[in-house]
Design a protein around this motif. Sequence first.
Motif, short mmCIF file in Angstrom:
data_model
loop_
_atom_site.label_atom_id
_atom_site.label_comp_id
_atom_site.label_asym_id
_atom_site.label_seq_id
_atom_site.Cartn_x
_atom_site.Cartn_y
_atom_site.Cartn_z
N LEU A 1 -6.79 38.37 55.38
CA LEU A 1 -6.11 37.27 56.08
C LEU A 1 -6.85 35.95 55.93
O LEU A 1 -6.22 34.88 55.92
N LEU A 2 -8.17 36.00 55.82
CA LEU A 2 -8.98 34.79 55.81
C LEU A 2 -8.56 33.78 54.75
O LEU A 2 -8.31 32.61 55.07
N PRO A 3 -8.45 34.15 53.46
CA PRO A 3 -8.06 33.14 52.47
C PRO A 3 -6.65 32.60 52.68
O PRO A 3 -6.37 31.44 52.35
N LEU A 4 -5.77 33.41 53.27
CA LEU A 4 -4.41 32.95 53.55
C LEU A 4 -4.43 31.89 54.64
O LEU A 4 -3.76 30.86 54.53
N ASP B 1 -3.56 27.81 54.54
CA ASP B 1 -2.66 27.17 55.51
C ASP B 1 -3.28 25.88 56.04
O ASP B 1 -2.63 24.82 56.07
N PHE B 2 -4.52 25.97 56.47
CA PHE B 2 -5.17 24.81 57.10
C PHE B 2 -5.49 23.71 56.08
O PHE B 2 -5.41 22.52 56.40
N GLU B 3 -5.84 24.10 54.87
CA GLU B 3 -6.07 23.09 53.83
C GLU B 3 -4.82 22.24 53.64
O GLU B 3 -4.88 21.01 53.58
N GLY B 4 -3.67 22.91 53.56
CA GLY B 4 -2.42 22.19 53.36
C GLY B 4 -2.12 21.24 54.51
O GLY B 4 -1.69 20.09 54.29
N ILE B 5 -2.35 21.70 55.73
CA ILE B 5 -2.07 20.86 56.89
C ILE B 5 -3.04 19.68 56.95
O ILE B 5 -2.64 18.54 57.19
#
Length: 371
Positions: free
Chosen positions: A84-87, A91-95
């Motif tokens: 789950l961590l890289p997913l 997500d947060f990088e994109g935001i």
Amino acid sequence: LETEPATAIEEISALMEWADSFRKLKVRANADTPDQATEAIKLGAEGIGLCRTEHMFLGDRAPLVQRLILAEEETERSAALDELLPLQRQDFEGIFKTMGGRPTTIRLIDPPLHEFLPSETDLLAEVIRLECNEPESPKLPALQNMLRSVRAMHEANPMLGLRGCRLSFIFPGIVQMQVTAIISAACKVRKEGLGVEPEIMIPLVSHVNELKWVKERLEQTAQQVMQEEKIEVDYSFGTMIETPRAALTAGEIATEASFFSFGTNDLTQMIFGISRDDAGTFLRHYIDEGILPDDPTESIDQTGVGRLIKLSIDDARKIKPELKLGICGEHGGDPRSIAFCHTVGMEYVSCSPKRIPIARLAAAQAALSSA
């Protein structure tokens, strides 16, 4: 019907510019994806006031989350977290990139874990069907095990059960993984020369010791990630004030928080003792008969809920005058509620992206009315 995205209207743009020149409240968005964040910025959002991370656990990630929840061995749970961590980091990088340095409040996982599991009724029906018709089916043992686990996690009142910060005590690995993803994503964005300002929200706190216990451990995680990444990012920890006890002890809780976000959805439910999910059978009758002047789930009940919010703000600011205060419940897009937030001295309101223009206008009207 065929539709197309709304385009800017010159007169509306001018009106929004006038509103922005007068309002004191900042307007943020409730946004969970880069697409929602992009829409919010186009509509004038100055940050994200609520990013609900549990929404990132749905869709094609649901089986992975179910493995995490149902794991009987710590090694199995750790393996699911590692996947789950890289997913989550992605997500947060994109935001963060979308927000371009604007403040971004990210709420750690909040709802009861059973919401990520299949329905007990549906599972039971499928198990009975296989037991009767296909007792040799290879799927049957796994479904039977799933049914036992779902039943073991059953709660009579799950919204007052194992959720929010309480999950941090029982499943600490989940929130540690989330903070690792948040801070590592922030570090990567920072290395690319972009601004980033994550505000990590610990939900459903009722006692200062809950916040202190969870924050101390997550601070260690955040510091460790930054040491590994060899870069510092400006982050903070705060909490959502959504229980009456948290509001009444806001002065104590402020000692451990950099910001408060009032979760007026749950706060209203708990103060009234009314469930939004079940109120449809009687609440409309209350409004029609004048028993309640307004629907408290749509506009803040200023006499009861509002009084407790003001008490909370006054007590917190006595302890920490610089404490950042905002609102992220659905009331954040309601003009009367926005006027109340202005009156009690909040810094911002947060609402769904499409309500941002209304919030900007209402915040300006509130400022002019009180001038």
